[in-house]
Design a protein around this motif. Sequence first.
Motif, PDB file in Angstrom:
ATOM      1  N   GLY A   1     -30.183 -54.166  -3.883  1.00  0.00           N
ATOM      2  CA  GLY A   1     -31.248 -55.121  -3.584  1.00  0.00           C
ATOM      3  C   GLY A   1     -31.079 -55.760  -2.221  1.00  0.00           C
ATOM      4  N   ASN A   2     -29.844 -56.114  -1.864  1.00  0.00           N
ATOM      5  CA  ASN A   2     -29.597 -56.721  -0.552  1.00  0.00           C
ATOM      6  C   ASN A   2     -29.931 -55.760   0.585  1.00  0.00           C
ATOM      7  N   LYS A   3     -29.627 -54.485   0.387  1.00  0.00           N
ATOM      8  CA  LYS A   3     -29.945 -53.484   1.416  1.00  0.00           C
ATOM      9  C   LYS A   3     -31.460 -53.327   1.576  1.00  0.00           C
ATOM     10  N   LEU A   4     -32.167 -53.304   0.444  1.00  0.00           N
ATOM     11  CA  LEU A   4     -33.631 -53.196   0.504  1.00  0.00           C
ATOM     12  C   LEU A   4     -34.251 -54.412   1.192  1.00  0.00           C
ATOM     13  N   VAL A   5     -33.804 -55.591   0.789  1.00  0.00           N
ATOM     14  CA  VAL A   5     -34.345 -56.833   1.347  1.00  0.00           C
ATOM     15  C   VAL A   5     -34.082 -56.916   2.848  1.00  0.00           C
TER      16      VAL A   5
ATOM     17  N   THR B   1     -36.819 -62.737  -1.128  1.00  0.00           N
ATOM     18  CA  THR B   1     -35.479 -63.026  -1.644  1.00  0.00           C
ATOM     19  C   THR B   1     -35.449 -62.610  -3.108  1.00  0.00           C
ATOM     20  N   PHE B   2     -34.243 -62.378  -3.613  1.00  0.00           N
ATOM     21  CA  PHE B   2     -34.158 -62.063  -5.035  1.00  0.00           C
ATOM     22  C   PHE B   2     -32.866 -62.614  -5.609  1.00  0.00           C
ATOM     23  N   VAL B   3     -32.933 -62.942  -6.876  1.00  0.00           N
ATOM     24  CA  VAL B   3     -31.799 -63.523  -7.578  1.00  0.00           C
ATOM     25  C   VAL B   3     -31.445 -62.604  -8.743  1.00  0.00           C
ATOM     26  N   VAL B   4     -30.184 -62.203  -8.813  1.00  0.00           N
ATOM     27  CA  VAL B   4     -29.727 -61.344  -9.900  1.00  0.00           C
ATOM     28  C   VAL B   4     -29.294 -62.214 -11.075  1.00  0.00           C
ATOM     29  N   GLY B   5     -29.824 -61.899 -12.245  1.00  0.00           N
ATOM     30  CA  GLY B   5     -29.507 -62.673 -13.440  1.00  0.00           C
ATOM     31  C   GLY B   5     -28.570 -61.942 -14.375  1.00  0.00           C
ATOM     32  N   SER B   6     -28.884 -61.958 -15.639  1.00  0.00           N
ATOM     33  CA  SER B   6     -28.014 -61.379 -16.661  1.00  0.00           C
ATOM     34  C   SER B   6     -28.203 -59.867 -16.761  1.00  0.00           C
ATOM     35  N   SER B   7     -27.293 -59.232 -17.477  1.00  0.00           N
ATOM     36  CA  SER B   7     -27.402 -57.805 -17.750  1.00  0.00           C
ATOM     37  C   SER B   7     -27.187 -57.587 -19.236  1.00  0.00           C
TER      38      SER B   7
END
Length: 205
Positions: free
Chosen positions: A43-47, A119-125
């Motif tokens: 996700g960080n690479k895409l953003v 921006t994005f926030v990673v939550g639970s899995s």
Amino acid sequence: MQSSIPRRHALALLAATSAAMPVASAWAVDARTQARAFVTMFGNKLVAIVNSDIPLEKKKADILPLLGQYVDVDAIGRYCLGRYWRTATPDQQDRYLKLFHQVLVNAITDKIGDYRGVTFVVGSSAPAGDDTAVSTVINRPGQPGADTQWIISTTSGSPKVVDVVGEGASLRLTQRQDYSSFIARNGGNVDGLLHALDKQIANHH
């Protein structure tokens, strides 16, 4: 309310419970941790590409290697063809996967220009069958946050995205339903879908 179990007994109970847990549970927790780390990295690479000031065509070019490395396009393609994958000839399967690759790339890269300041926030899995679902919230300026699940599989030997679920809808399941309906309406022949995908690519701008 405070527990009445003496501390040493509580520790002994915890140790016994942990020892009794199947090894698979430990592996499952590890898999979920790895999946979250993978989504954070990808996700960080895409953003970084999406939010950069480079020209749109350069963004599209820079994203292609990421899709090849971190998205299991072949697995998604086979899933989307559903039961017709088994009835297709080897030649039809090969042609279909090549066309599906291009259709998927076009669908993703066409939307890049619509996103800036993401921006994005990673939550639970959590387990999702044999795969792992990682929850994220994707934020865009002036837009409400979008709850999105990334379905991660390690079947290929390394973590890869095999589906994205937004607003409760699975993209690969939706696509499979569309493809299955189209093939059924065209006599159950996969060639009809191949022709339609070929035409879709030819008309793409």
